[in-house]
Motif scaffolding. Structure first.
Motif, mmCIF file in Angstrom:
data_model
loop_
_atom_site.group_PDB
_atom_site.id
_atom_site.type_symbol
_atom_site.label_atom_id
_atom_site.label_comp_id
_atom_site.label_asym_id
_atom_site.label_seq_id
_atom_site.Cartn_x
_atom_site.Cartn_y
_atom_site.Cartn_z
ATOM 1 N N LEU A 103 13.865 58.113 32.100
ATOM 2 C CA LEU A 103 15.234 57.807 32.517
ATOM 3 C C LEU A 103 15.262 57.020 33.821
ATOM 4 O O LEU A 103 16.063 56.091 33.978
ATOM 5 N N ALA A 104 14.396 57.400 34.764
ATOM 6 C CA ALA A 104 14.391 56.739 36.074
ATOM 7 C C ALA A 104 13.818 55.322 36.002
ATOM 8 O O ALA A 104 14.267 54.438 36.747
ATOM 9 N N LEU A 105 12.867 55.090 35.113
ATOM 10 C CA LEU A 105 12.232 53.782 35.021
ATOM 11 C C LEU A 105 12.799 52.941 33.870
ATOM 12 O O LEU A 105 13.450 51.923 34.089
ATOM 13 N N GLY A 106 12.557 53.395 32.644
ATOM 14 C CA GLY A 106 12.954 52.619 31.469
ATOM 15 C C GLY A 106 14.451 52.435 31.330
ATOM 16 O O GLY A 106 14.934 51.318 31.065
ATOM 17 N N GLN A 166 17.373 67.066 34.390
ATOM 18 C CA GLN A 166 17.247 65.651 34.045
ATOM 19 C C GLN A 166 18.151 64.776 34.903
ATOM 20 O O GLN A 166 17.711 63.768 35.460
ATOM 21 N N ILE A 167 19.404 65.156 35.019
ATOM 22 C CA ILE A 167 20.350 64.295 35.726
ATOM 23 C C ILE A 167 20.109 64.309 37.230
ATOM 24 O O ILE A 167 20.231 63.289 37.906
ATOM 25 N N GLU A 168 19.702 65.472 37.782
ATOM 26 C CA GLU A 168 19.388 65.553 39.205
ATOM 27 C C GLU A 168 18.084 64.833 39.510
ATOM 28 O O GLU A 168 17.986 64.053 40.466
ATOM 29 N N GLY A 169 17.044 65.105 38.697
ATOM 30 C CA GLY A 169 15.740 64.492 38.927
ATOM 31 C C GLY A 169 15.781 62.983 38.783
ATOM 32 O O GLY A 169 15.199 62.244 39.597
#
Length: 427
Positions: A103-106, A166-169
């Motif tokens: 989520l953070a990269l792709g 997931q959303i916090e990380g």
């Protein structure tokens, strides 16, 4: 009036709005402060246009005296991200490490190019000559979710563990990658030298990897310092050294200060908390940093609302603002949906995961600060004195305000339904 006095009065205004809301409105505090400051800004603008009070020029000058970009990116951001890192539970983070990474990269990269090309196509359709590189620049600054807005609003709603992690990380870790994309496109748009694959790779290694390594070292140093004292006040006082001197040194070393604060916050919150702190300090750690977090969030969200005074809106701006909101939401949905196609091959997820991650992917002050860093004077519509900076700023502001006021205030029913679905899954 000095900048310090200005911030003092703005802090008092934020606290007053929060107090009134606690007695009357019962809204989430940051939403109430943003809404209240926007109403105040509108009142000042209307009063100035009708010659009721001569406040518009004074208020605009006051807001112009504050360098929002420096105040956030080189000031309070370190405190807010360190406080966010303290609250992250490492076992939950390990359980969701691949989801957060994707989520953070792709997802951020996909969203950047989707938003950029879709905006370019729309501008061509309505006859605005807005170059593709500037459209991609907007996509780069608006695609990463804002950890400050997410942690301030979503975290406190007690969402199911996996969704919350997931959303916090994602919001805490996508700064490094998002910054590389933004700086790369910024260099293409305004720099004298075109970036190469090697220069982009080096930038990523220096900023992202360097920031994580520096955060580990910083957390380790302060862990041993805290362990070396039994003074309750000193233990808490040492934690302030991380987002102050530690964050400033990261900027000097040209590594990612935001990532360093998150990593060191996770270390202090998951390791030092149980080894280095006395029982009394451990009890006070969360309360102390929650107070710091609430204070700086109040000032930040007040400034977001009051930023309206700095903009001059044209007809073209309103058209692009109205288009930007559904565009960013669509880009967010598609990036999350495509990520979950891969996730679901290995795990079963709550059916509300995609809607919550889409609607809860909030944008805030970070996007606005990046938009303010764009140089003025590159004209798009010269006869109306509309430049690149104005177009990107007003679109960013529209998305940020919609994100905080509408998405932030309407996500609760989704989370409640996700909790009920979680109970069914577990049973």
């Amino acid at each position: 009036m000095s900048v310090y006095y200005t911030l003092c009065f703005l802090s008092a205004a934020a606290m007053l709005i929060a107090f009134i809301n606690s007695k009357i409105g019962k809204m989430q505090t940051t939403i109430a402060i943003t809404a209240g400051s926007m109403m105040l800004s509108l009142l000042i603008l209307i009063a100035g246009q009708n010659d009721w009070f001569q406040l518009t020029e004074i208020a605009t000058h006051t807001m112009s005296s504050i360098n929002f970009e420096d105040f956030l990116l080189k000031g309070i951001l370190g405190f807010l991200l360190f406080a966010g890192g303290l609250g992250i539970k490492l076992p939950n983070l390990k359980d969701q490490k691949w989801e957060i990474t994707v989520l953070a990269l792709g997802a951020t990269l996909f969203s950047t190019f989707f938003i950029g090309y879709a905006l370019f196509g729309f501008c061509q359709l309505i006859g605005i000559k807005f170059d593709l590189v500037y459209c991609l620049l907007f996509g780069a600054l608006i695609s990463p979710t804002d950890p400050i807005a997410v942690l301030a609003i979503v975290k406190k709603l007690n969402a199911p563990k996996r969704i919350s992690t997931q959303i916090e990380g994602e919001s805490l870790f996508n700064d490094g990658f998002g910054l590389v994309i933004f700086v790369t496109i910024y260099t293409i748009a305004f720099g004298n030298e075109a970036p190469t694959l090697s220069s982009v790779s080096m930038l990523f290694v220096q900023e992202a990897i360097g920031g994580i390594a520096y955060g580990l070292l910083l957390g380790l140093v302060f862990h041993y310092l805290i362990c070396a004292t039994d003074d309750h006040s000193m233990e808490l006082l040492l934690t302030i050294g991380i987002p102050t001197a530690g964050y400033a040194l990261a900027d000097i070393l040209h590594v990612s200060g935001p990532l360093a604060m998150v990593v060191s916050g996770i270390m202090i919150g998951n390791w030092t908390r149980y080894i280095g702190f006395s029982k009394e300090s451990e009890d006070h750690l969360d309360h102390f940093w929650e107070l710091v977090d609430e204070f700086f969030n109040g000032v930040l969200f007040l400034l977001i609302g009051m930023s309206m005074l700095l903009f001059k809106f044209h007809q073209e701006d309103f058209i692009l603002m109205a288009f930007a909101i559904p565009l960013v939401l669509t880009g967010r949905f598609l990036s999350v949906f495509c990520s979950y196609i891969g996730f679901k091959r290995y795990r079963t997820y709550n059916p509300w995961s995609i809607p919550i991650l889409t609607w809860g992917g909030l944008r805030g002050g970070l996007a606005l600060a990046m938009a303010l860093s764009i140089p003025a004077g590159i004209w798009v519509i010269p006869e109306k004195q509309i430049d690149v900076r104005e177009i990107i700023l007003v679109m960013t502001y529209a998305v940020v305000v919609f994100s905080i006021l509408i998405q932030g205030s309407t996500i609760t029913p989704m989370i409640e339904r996700a909790k009920k679905a979680e109970v069914k899954i577990e049973s």
